[in-house]
Design a protein around this motif. Structure first.
Motif, PDB file in Angstrom:
ATOM      1  N   TYR A 180      -9.621   4.521   0.698  1.00  0.00           N
ATOM      2  CA  TYR A 180      -9.451   3.407  -0.240  1.00  0.00           C
ATOM      3  C   TYR A 180     -10.816   2.881  -0.644  1.00  0.00           C
ATOM      4  O   TYR A 180     -11.805   3.025   0.076  1.00  0.00           O
ATOM      5  N   ILE A 211       0.839  -1.182   0.000  1.00  0.00           N
ATOM      6  CA  ILE A 211       0.000   0.000   0.000  1.00  0.00           C
ATOM      7  C   ILE A 211       0.881   1.241   0.000  1.00  0.00           C
ATOM      8  O   ILE A 211       1.754   1.398   0.848  1.00  0.00           O
ATOM      9  N   LEU A 239      -4.274  -0.232   6.971  1.00  0.00           N
ATOM     10  CA  LEU A 239      -5.194   0.725   6.364  1.00  0.00           C
ATOM     11  C   LEU A 239      -5.834   1.607   7.432  1.00  0.00           C
ATOM     12  O   LEU A 239      -5.998   2.816   7.246  1.00  0.00           O
TER      13      LEU A 239
END
Length: 290
Positions: free
Chosen positions: A70, A40, A63
């Motif tokens: 995203y 990522i 995340l």
């Protein structure tokens, strides 16, 4: 906007057509786009492929820590855990829910998935798979020594085996590149596609694969397909028939009268308006409004 297309897992080549389509569509819309695998980046928006990425240890936490927007690409009909399956004993339901609840959107290639994701995603959006000039990449050979070509897994699907054998028994020169789960490079696949008058779509589930049929139409190639439920209209890109027997008859007729080139051009004309630049621009704008 800086956008990163990130494929999580080991099947980049399996999803390559969709990733390439999104890449060129987003670049055409004026975005600064990178493509990555299993890493990522620091983009303003990350598009994650496929939904099963939630199974990767640490991804959901990473995340969450970064707090970067995203979206998830729902690339096949999917209930979140696996294609057509529920959670198994190895699945972390907490990670699953966190992955989808924290996403800005899930871009669904199939209308039927929108409702499936609504309970776990703040914004499931239908994204019709389309066409782009950069995906016109299969060589246009004037002479094609193969009558029928099929690329995909064969052994697990008895109806596929039966259909391919019926085509061979009818005297058609039939080429098969088995093992799509191992995802050979697209040049290996496309070199075989280019040698065939007809390419087959042998759907084994309740949907049509746009990565196959729309991609073939994008390249003005004749695709003969079995008929399955198709709320998205993807069979517009193919020449559908209703049974194995009819498929053999249709392929024999197309090879005999040489209509495969005309049928490929007509398929292209039917989907040429499905331009991904406009479709993606609208989807990204909507995904970022929360």
């Amino acid at each position: 906007m800086r956008i990163d297309l990130c494929c999580v897992g080991s099947r980049f080549n399996m999803y390559r057509n969709a990733i390439a389509l999104l890449y060129h569509g987003l670049v055409g819309a004026g975005h600064d786009v990178t493509v990555s695998q299993n890493q990522i980046g620091n983009a303003a928006l990350t598009i994650i492929v496929p939904p099963m990425a939630f199974r990767v240890p640490g991804l959901v936490e990473e995340l969450r820590r970064r707090r970067q927007p995203y979206v998830v690409l729902g690339i096949e009909t999917f209930d979140g855990f696996s294609h057509g399956q529920s959670a198994d004993a190895a699945d972390d339901v907490g990670a699953f829910r966190a992955f989808f609840e924290s996403a800005s959107a899930v871009l669904c290639l199939f209308k039927q998935d929108v409702e499936r994701y609504r309970a776990i995603s703040p914004q499931p959006l239908w994204l019709r798979y389309g066409v782009h000039p950069q995906l016109e990449e299969v060589a246009d050979l004037p002479d094609r020594p193969v009558d029928v070509f099929f690329f995909g897994d064969v052994e697990p699907y008895p109806e596929r085996r039966r259909t391919l054998q019926a085509l061979r028994s009818a005297g058609l020169v039939t080429d098969v590149l088995d093992g799509s789960s191992q995802a050979p490079h697209e040049l290996i696949r496309n070199a075989r596609i280019a040698r065939a008058k007809i390419n087959l779509n042998l759907a084994h589930a309740d949907h049509v694969s746009p990565q196959r049929v729309v991609y073939l139409a994008n390249n003005r190639l004749c695709c003969v397909s079995n008929t399955v439920p198709d709320a998205d209209g993807y069979l517009t890109a193919a020449h559908p028939v209703i049974s194995t027997d009819r498929m053999v008859e249709a392929c024999k007729a197309i090879v005999a009268d040489g209509s495969w080139r005309r049928l490929g051009n007509e398929a292209y004309d039917r989907v040429s308006g499905w331009t991904m630049v406009e479709t993606l621009s609208a989807a990204i704008d909507q995904a970022l409004v929360r």
